[in-house]
Design a protein around this motif. Sequence first.
Motif, PDB file in Angstrom:
ATOM      1  N   SER A   1       0.827  -1.211   0.000  1.00  0.00           N
ATOM      2  CA  SER A   1       0.000   0.000   0.000  1.00  0.00           C
ATOM      3  C   SER A   1       0.859   1.259   0.000  1.00  0.00           C
ATOM      4  O   SER A   1       0.332   2.361  -0.086  1.00  0.00           O
ATOM      5  CB  SER A   1      -0.920   0.020   1.226  1.00  0.00           C
ATOM      6  OG  SER A   1      -0.160   0.169   2.409  1.00  0.00           O
TER       7      SER A   1
ATOM      8  N   ARG B   1      -3.471  -2.636  -7.826  1.00  0.00           N
ATOM      9  CA  ARG B   1      -3.917  -1.320  -7.381  1.00  0.00           C
ATOM     10  C   ARG B   1      -4.541  -0.600  -8.572  1.00  0.00           C
ATOM     11  O   ARG B   1      -3.944  -0.552  -9.652  1.00  0.00           O
ATOM     12  CB  ARG B   1      -2.745  -0.506  -6.847  1.00  0.00           C
ATOM     13  CG  ARG B   1      -3.145   0.920  -6.426  1.00  0.00           C
ATOM     14  CD  ARG B   1      -1.932   1.783  -6.115  1.00  0.00           C
ATOM     15  NE  ARG B   1      -1.139   1.202  -5.063  1.00  0.00           N
ATOM     16  CZ  ARG B   1       0.182   1.104  -5.083  1.00  0.00           C
ATOM     17  NH1 ARG B   1       0.852   1.551  -6.119  1.00  0.00           N
ATOM     18  NH2 ARG B   1       0.835   0.572  -4.088  1.00  0.00           N
TER      19      ARG B   1
ATOM     20  N   GLU C   1      -7.397  -1.223  -3.864  1.00  0.00           N
ATOM     21  CA  GLU C   1      -6.185  -2.041  -3.902  1.00  0.00           C
ATOM     22  C   GLU C   1      -6.369  -3.267  -3.042  1.00  0.00           C
ATOM     23  O   GLU C   1      -7.166  -3.293  -2.107  1.00  0.00           O
ATOM     24  CB  GLU C   1      -4.975  -1.229  -3.427  1.00  0.00           C
ATOM     25  CG  GLU C   1      -5.112  -0.690  -2.007  1.00  0.00           C
ATOM     26  CD  GLU C   1      -4.008   0.291  -1.655  1.00  0.00           C
ATOM     27  OE1 GLU C   1      -2.938   0.203  -2.249  1.00  0.00           O
ATOM     28  OE2 GLU C   1      -4.242   1.143  -0.779  1.00  0.00           O
TER      29      GLU C   1
END
Lengths: 201, 806
Positions: free
Chosen positions: B208, B265, B284
């Motif tokens: 992330s 993502r 994502e």
Amino acid sequence: MRPFWLALALAGCADTTKPGAGDDDDHDHEVITSVVLDFIAQDGGDDVQATWSDPENDGSPTIDDITLASGGAYVLSVSFLNELHEPAEDLTAEVEEDGVVHQLFFTGDAVQGPATGDNPSALMTQAYGDADDNGLPLGLDNDVAVVASGNATLTVTLRHMPPEAGTAVKTEDAAATVASSGFAGLGGDSDAQVDFAVTVP
Amino acid sequence: MLLAACLFSAALFVSVAMADDVQDGPAQVLQQASPTYPEEVRAEALIGDVLVMVQVDATGAITDATATVGPQPFRAAAEDAARRLVLSPAIQDGVAVPSTLKVRFHFEPPLEDDVMQEIVVHARSPDQEDSHARTTLSTEALERTAGSDLATTLSQVPGVVAAGGTTSQGKPIIRGQTERRLLLLTDGVRHEGQKWGPDHAPEIDPFSAGEISVIRGAAGARYGPDAIGGVVLVNPPPMRRTRGIGGKAMVLGATNSRQLYGALRLDGATGERERGVPWSVRVEGNHATRSDAQSPTYVLGNTASHTTNGGMTLERQGTSTTLRLSYHLHQMDAGVFYGIRISTPEEFEAQLAAPRPVTADLWTADRAIDRPFQAVTHQIATARLNADLGGGWSMQAIYAFQHNHRQEFDQVRSALDGPQYDFVLRTHSADVFIEQPKLGLAVGTFTGGFGLQGRFIENVYTGWSLLPNYRSTGGGLFAVERLAMDRTDIEVGVRVDGLDRQVYMDDDDFGRHDSRGTLSTDDCTISADIAQCPTQYLGASASIAGLLHIVPEHVDLKADISTSSRFPDADELYLIGAAPSLPVFALGDPSLGVEHTWGNALALGLRWDWMNAELAGFWNRTSNFIYFAPDAGNDGQPAYEVTVEGSWPRYAYRPIDAVFMGTDGNIDVGPDALVGVQLSGSLVRAQDTATGDGLVGIPADRAMAQLWFRPPARAWVEQLAFGPSVQAIAQQSRTPASLEFAPAPEGVVLLGASAQIEVPAGPHHVRVAVEGHNLLNTEWRDYSSLTRFYANEPGRDVRVRATYDF
């Protein structure tokens, strides 16, 4: 997993201020606090009971000494209690039900048996008197014969040996392994391991 | 004004030539061109470097310019600037020939017009600008450890070590300081989990992140009381601002543990519209599944794990405000290595001497997870507001709610089917930072601001005797001011924090403390069989740091002096019970006070096109350092606790005065050259000042070398690099044997190799990489890993991954 919106809604809720709520009654958190040895005389003598007990589980146990009759013969039954629960909960049946992954071992300088090998100075001999569903020794019931006088220590160990990668850890030679290599040679963990002082006048 | 301001003011870094043949002379830049800072990322203040491959023909004309490395939002602007360069052709044997030139452009936010002439700007990246030793992991570095846990990702930074736990997930150690003395900030929010446990890995998803920065050393004045040892900043990639959809996809496979990993993502944006405001959205997720890992000679039974991460972010960009809402979920089921078992000291000693775990022959590699195992869920929802307050003032405000649920399932009788340890941690937090206008004076430029933080945490525990419940309310006020002068920057920070913690424990747990004399009725209020024990703490932090530009753009020196405070964690105060992973009975001390650290650090940065380096040194002294060590009874002899499971040595948390010192750094020679080498290393020394004893748990000295070969690019291969690596880890031999559970493992040298290639795929690029670790399948144990008492580390591992940016 608790839904997130529900967790958010419960933020600041009362479960924080009520620690242990349900702990004593929650089966998943039960622990062994006490080990009870019942020596049942087989020759007309007096029965003997000895308890290792830490009812508050606070590291301050009370331990009974064991005095056996010289030359006596006994059936030794072992039971396990959870005294944090009121009334005390007897966990022995659970151990017996799970016998295929449990075994008791009797070691220390007071005893000669399957888990000790030769011990010329032993005060007593021990032999398994029961078996699990696979026919392997369990040790909740045992035959004990007093063979000498003196003072010594008896160690009682309840070993939990669940399968690993689907393969049994408890085997028929588990006691012999303890005799030769100690508990480090054995898989699993000890659920209980307590010492008793033994006297034979 | 903005248009003018957006004209990039920083320098174009002179290229390193990578011509087909550079003997007679590579192509030369005759006239530079400044790239335009993209307006759509201005609000994010994104900073980055872009490498552009420029094709030059024999006349010096540019036939193609393609960005190959760097943040996506900057690539188009970099390519545009590259095409505006004026070049001379490369010369070979006296003849002009076509060639390829690598050009690097640096991007940072432009300055406001009205103060532009007065502002002194030195820094070229956050790492250079930060007054502490700071390293930001590039996209390439983050991808290198894709599919791994956060600690493994961070261990690429010198001075950071991944401490292995009982599962496949580890914990970071920075300069010898474990996670309880580190602050992990995810998108500006303090990560709150059960970080006290040595086998409780942080629940943060490296995928992330757009970048991860590690600040090494105390930074409590800016970040708060946990930042004694360092700060980890996990920042997401900037949200897309241009209309359309883009994203990133990655797949990975690994031989050891047969890991499979997939990640995706998607970024979408409405862009500027005639009516309404632009919106951006990100979705994502990723999933990793591992089977049992394998050491060189046996399977590491029950180390399989399955991890899933998912998240969604929505951003609305107004004219003066940006609002971002996000939600992320981390879920992990991880087996706990069979070989780690509760054992008495006698058993522990015996199995240490054994060549392999006693039941290793039973273990086979599969993806099944058996008891014991951990099931962990971490959820976080955030609302962030960035606002232009006018007059140069701006504000960032973040509210976050985190819900951390950790369940640990032990091997128990079949009648029991639930967890034996169940922790719920709920955290509300609010952070506000007000940034002042840049103020240009004759002496220099002032920047800075002030902020406040507040948080409310509830811990609810059910299970075997271990930890109490608690509620804590805490917060801090801070201010940071920076003066940038001609060749020197000075930064000053001050902060004050407070914490109120109310602990709730049942009468059984209170009785256990009472019987040992660690708590009494004077400390707690007893009501309805529940003891409520309050504690309050107050701490202050301050720092002064200097950044000296000895040779502007090339040689910088950072120096800082700081003091930071840390409040004791609940486990340090109230832990009581047999430690799940170590042969000890652990006991907290409710009387522990606040840790205070005084630190000094120096960092020297060297930056040329042919070499980058940062070398740092530090010295910290901590009073009331909370140390977990053998406890003595009233007779001065080691204390033992008699439990139904046997007799255990008692370890307790106690305060000592400790000194940490050391050095770490890295050198990158020829970062863009045909042959390059990267070196990094670290060493830490930590000592109990009263006894002179070395502290337990300080990582061993280590060094790493990576050789890179980078053949010239071709039409079908835009980037190719490969080379071997070697990691050397010394034996940790500075701690008295009486304090160690077992002798430290011997030193080891591990061989690895890497290869990566980037090829065009339509308008985008695909990167494929192969990484080999422990290629000689060396048997070794890691001093910083909990498993070192029980088994060897995993053996050879070859990882293949493919990444597609679109």
